[in-house]
Design a protein around this motif. Structure first.
Motif, short mmCIF file in Angstrom:
data_model
loop_
_atom_site.label_atom_id
_atom_site.label_comp_id
_atom_site.label_asym_id
_atom_site.label_seq_id
_atom_site.Cartn_x
_atom_site.Cartn_y
_atom_site.Cartn_z
N SER A 17 0.77 -1.16 0.06
CA SER A 17 0.08 -0.09 0.06
C SER A 17 0.97 1.37 0.22
O SER A 17 1.98 1.22 0.84
N ASN A 18 0.32 2.58 -0.76
CA ASN A 18 0.99 3.37 -0.88
C ASN A 18 1.04 4.55 0.33
O ASN A 18 -0.33 4.54 0.67
N LEU A 193 -0.27 -11.85 -8.30
CA LEU A 193 -1.34 -12.56 -7.42
C LEU A 193 -1.70 -11.45 -6.13
O LEU A 193 -1.86 -11.59 -5.05
N CYS A 194 -1.39 -9.88 -6.48
CA CYS A 194 -1.74 -9.05 -5.65
C CYS A 194 -3.08 -9.06 -4.73
O CYS A 194 -3.03 -8.94 -3.67
N HIS A 201 -3.50 -9.29 3.89
CA HIS A 201 -2.75 -8.20 4.45
C HIS A 201 -1.21 -8.60 4.55
O HIS A 201 -0.31 -8.37 5.52
N PHE A 202 -0.62 -9.09 3.44
CA PHE A 202 0.86 -9.71 3.40
C PHE A 202 1.34 -8.81 2.12
O PHE A 202 1.03 -9.19 1.11
#
Ligand SMILES: CCCCCCCC/C=C\CCCCCCCC(=O)N[C@@H](CO)[C@H](O)/C=C/CCCCCCCCCCCCC
Ligand SMILES: [Ca+2]
Ligand SMILES: [Zn+2]
Length: 264
Positions: A17-18, A193-194, A201-202
Motif C-alpha cells: 500500500s502507498n 497475485l496481488c 494483508h501480506f
C-alpha cells in the motif's frame, strides 16, 4: 500528462500500500529493503579485494553499479515515478551488460567472434545501447525482459555445474539457484497475485525479492569469478571462503587467492 518526476507517474505500482507510513515515501518496506544492496556492495569489494588485485579490478566497478541499482530502486519505490522506474531498470540492464562482458566464458561467445573478448564486449555494448532505447517503447515489459535474461545466465551456470567436479562450487551453484528461484517466485507473486496477498494483508513479497536477489549477487559473482579463473588462469588456485566464518551455517561467499610459497 504528468511529469516524469511526479509521484506515481510510473504505470507500475507494487502490491505494498502507498503512503502508509509516510507522506514522502510511497512504499516504505519496498524502499528500505534495498539497504542490502548498499551493505553488500562495499562488503563484496572488501572481501574480493585479493581476487580483484590478481585477476581484474572490474569487480569494484560491478559492485559500485550494484549499489547504484539499490539507490535507484530506493528512489523508484519512494516516488513510484516514471523516471525512478527507468533509472532502476536501466541500471540493472547496464549491470547485467558489464557482468556479461567480464565473466562470460569464451566458449559461449558466438562463433563469428573467434573468441575475442574485446569484440564480445563491443557486441554486448551495442546490444545494451539498443536495449536502452527500446526500453522507452513499452516500459511495462522491461522488468519481464530483464527477468528473462536470468534464464540465459541460469543456462550458463548449469552448463558449468555439469562440467565441474569441485564440490564447493557445485554447492554454491545449488544455493544460488534456490535463492534465485525464491526471489523470482516472490517477484512474480507480488506482480500477478496481488489481490490474494492484499486480502491476507501480506504486502512484503517485493521487499523479500529485494533481499533475496541482492544475496544472489555475491553468489553469482563468486561462481562466475571462479569459472572465469578456471578458464583464464588455470595455473592459479582459488578457494571459496565464507564471511564472517566458514563454519557458520550461513555466510557470504568470497574468493580467496591461495599462493604457494614460491610465488608469495
Ligand atoms: C555471464 C553473465 C553473468 C551475469 C551475472 C549477474 C548476476 C547479477 C545478480 C543480481 C542482479 C541484481 C539486480 C536486482 C535488481 C533489483 C531492483 C529491483 O527490484 N527492481 C525491480 C523494481 O523495483 C524490477 O522490477 C526488477 C526487474 C528484474 C530484474 C532482473 C534481474 C536479473 C537477475 C539475474 C540473476 C540471475 C541469477 C542466476 C543464478 C543462478
Ligand atoms: Ca503500491
Ligand atoms: Zn523493487
Amino acid at each position: 500528462m504528468p511529469s516524469i518526476f511526479a509521484y506515481q507517474s510510473s504505470e507500475i505500482d507494487w502490491c505494498e500500500s502507498n503512503f502508509q507510513y509516510s507522506q514522502v515515501v510511497a512504499e516504505f518496506y519496498n524502499t528500505f529493503s534495498n539497504v542490502t544492496f548498499l551493505l553488500l556492495g562495499p562488503l563484496m569489494m572488501y572481501l574480493m579485494h585479493p581476487y580483484a588485485q590478481k585477476r581484474s579490478r572490474s569487480i569494484y566497478g560491478i559492485s559500485a553499479l550494484f549499489m547504484l541499482v539499490g539507490l535507484f530502486s530506493m528512489y523508484f519505490h519512494s516516488t513510484l515515478s516514471f523516471l525512478g522506474q527507468l533509472l532502476d531498470e536501466l541500471a540493472i540492464l547496464w549491470l547485467l551488460g558489464c557482468c556479461y562482458s567480464i565473466w562470460m566464458p569464451r566458449c559461449y561467445f558466438p562463433a563469428f567472434l573467434g573468441g575475442s573478448r574485446l569484440q564480445f564486449s563491443c557486441l554486448v555494448f551495442i546490444t545494451t545501447v539498443v536495449s536502452t532505447f527500446l526500453s522507452f517503447l513499452r516500459p511495462t515489459v522491461n522488468a519481464y525482459a530483464l527477468n528473462s535474461i536470468a534464464l540465459h545466465i541460469l543456462y550458463i551456470v548449469v552448463q558449468e555445474y555439469k562440467k565441474s567436479t569441485n564440490k564447493e562450487l557445485r554447492h554454491l551453484v545449488q544455493v544460488s539457484v534456490v535463492l534465485w528461484v525464491l526471489a523470482l517466485a516472490s517477484w512474480l507473486s507480488d506482480r500477478l497475485l496481488c489481490g490474494f496477498w492484499q486480502r491476507i494483508h501480506f504486502f512484503y513479497l517485493h521487499s523479500i525479492w529485494h533481499v533475496l536477489i541482492s544475496f544472489t549477487f555475491p553468489y553469482g559473482m563468486v561462481i562466475l569469478s571462479l569459472v572465469d579463473a578456471s578458464y583464464e588462469m588455470p595455473g592459479e588456485t582459488f578457494k571459496i571462503r565464507y564471511w564472517p566464518r566458514d563454519t557458520w551455517p550461513v555466510g557470504l561467499p568470497y574468493v580467496e587467492v591461495q599462493c604457494d610459497t614460491k610465488k608469495c
